[in-house]
Design an enzyme around this catalytic site. Structure first.
Site, PDB file in Angstrom:
ATOM      1  CG  ASP B  52       7.390   6.884  11.971  1.00 14.74           C
ATOM      2  OD1 ASP B  52       7.614   5.684  11.752  1.00 14.74           O
ATOM      3  OD2 ASP B  52       8.200   7.795  11.666  1.00 14.74           O
ATOM      4  CE1 TYR B 110       4.971  12.666   5.905  1.00 17.07           C
ATOM      5  CE2 TYR B 110       6.584  12.989   4.175  1.00 17.07           C
ATOM      6  CZ  TYR B 110       5.826  12.146   4.967  1.00 17.07           C
ATOM      7  OH  TYR B 110       5.925  10.788   4.826  1.00 17.07           O
TER       8      TYR B 110
END
Lengths: 246, 246
Positions: B52, B110
């Site tokens: 994003d 992540y």
């Protein structure tokens, strides 16, 4: 009332610390905010010294006088709400009106970050990317020759006119970054620095690290008092004003 | 010829990975450069997945096909000379045309960075600034409850329609940053992630760290399959795609 502040900034989007007409500068942003706090009256801020375009600060220090009296806590909050988010006031205190943030400096520490590993786009404005291997022990030896009081004329801009080029370097350090074996951080603590002095010293160290010069050559280069004898000037992005001591 | 690349980027100046008309995106910049290398013919790049707006990547991976044959070394140099300097291609290799950078993903890692210390303007786009104390051991316990295979519907956007909300989290870790006691880095390795899943998990962990929930409440929240039961969504700036495994 005189106030003393400690502040940090990301220098990458600024044309340096010092106010210049039509340029975005740290001093300009600080004075704009202070004027608002001071009821619209101009405020002059005196920092420990300027930093060049692109140079960062972890702990820059400055003083200024306000006509209105405001508590340090409120002043810190007011300033941080008015300045851009790439400048941050860490601490505010009241000081005696005889205190001067530039004249009273006893020492300053600068650090310079070099990355010899893969280029990291996330750190592009915060480290000097250097793609060759450097001889770190040789650079460390060179750094130690700089400690003490020397004439640093070879490490300032050729056209810089000074009455006195003598400065004292109190302590130096070359650290491997604990997070990345390919990053080094060089720290230099001194009583005073002339313009480009740190970046010219680091440039010389890099040429020593590359093998172009030996560590002991730095003595001859200091003695030459000639800018042309010393090495390159490294970019601003790797340089940080780490601390100022009074 | 199919090529497989590893690349890193600073997401702070991009409207995310995925190409969108009139927006500056990572995919858009990559495909613009690839088109030039491919003699003006369009190239579609397939990444391991999108990130994003504002999310960074240390090791994003992707494949694409070129009509022309070029050595990996030359392709890496050509790409890096054409893309903006906040994206960097770290590695290029040739792969079998059956290889697919998204479909063949086995796991992704992540990391999320939280700063509980003084706001640092130099890291403003690279860490989530959180000004309260967090109960780190309680957060660590909560994180451990997430390991294994669960239905993660409570941690995706309420309007996200999926056939299957089950995902496996292989390993989690909460590390204090070795350089700063006030920074923590949370790492999550999993077989697959849905949109906002990591940021929603971290938001929940923060509410647990604040004391609003106990670590074991995370089990009930997972079981509720209801986004409204879980915590906040944390900002993109602290999130990094650390690695992709095949």
């Amino acid at each position: 009332m005189r106030y003393f502040i400690t502040f940090s900034y990301d220098g990458s989007k600024y044309s340096g610390y010092q106010k210049q007409p039509k340029m975005k500068t740290i001093q300009g942003e600080m004075e704009k905010a202070l004027k608002q706090i001071n009821g619209g009256k101009n405020v002059s801020i005196s920092a420990s010294g300027r930093t060049d375009a692109g140079v960062h600060a972890y702990n820059q220090k400055a003083h200024f006088d306000l006509d209105t009296s405001i508590t340090p806590t409120k002043l810190k909050a007011a300033l941080n709400s008015l300045i851009p988010d790439d400048i941050y006031v860490k601490n505010v205190s009241e000081v005696n009106e005889k205190f001067h943030a530039r004249f009273n400096v006893k020492a300053k520490e600068y650090i310079y970050k070099i990355n010899m590993g893969d280029y990291n786009p996330i750190e592009k404005d915060y480290v000097f990317q250097y793609n060759k291997r450097l001889d770190i022990p040789e650079m460390e030896r060179a750094l130690k020759y700089l400690e003490g009081t020397h004439n640093f004329k070879s490490f300032v801009k050729a056209d810089e006119e000074k009455d006195d080029y003598e400065r004292t370097i109190i302590q130096t350090n070359l650290m491997r970054d604990i997070k990345s074996v390919n990053q080094i951080v060089i720290s230099i603590l001194g009583t005073g620095f002339m313009r480009y002095m740190v970046r010219n010293i680091i440039g010389m160290l890099i040429e020593i690290g590359e093998g172009k010069y030996k560590s002991e050559d730095i003595i001859k280069i200091l003695d030459s008092h000639d800018r042309k004898c010393a090495g390159i000037c490294v970019p601003a992005c790797g340089l940080y004003l780490k601390d100022v001591y009074y």
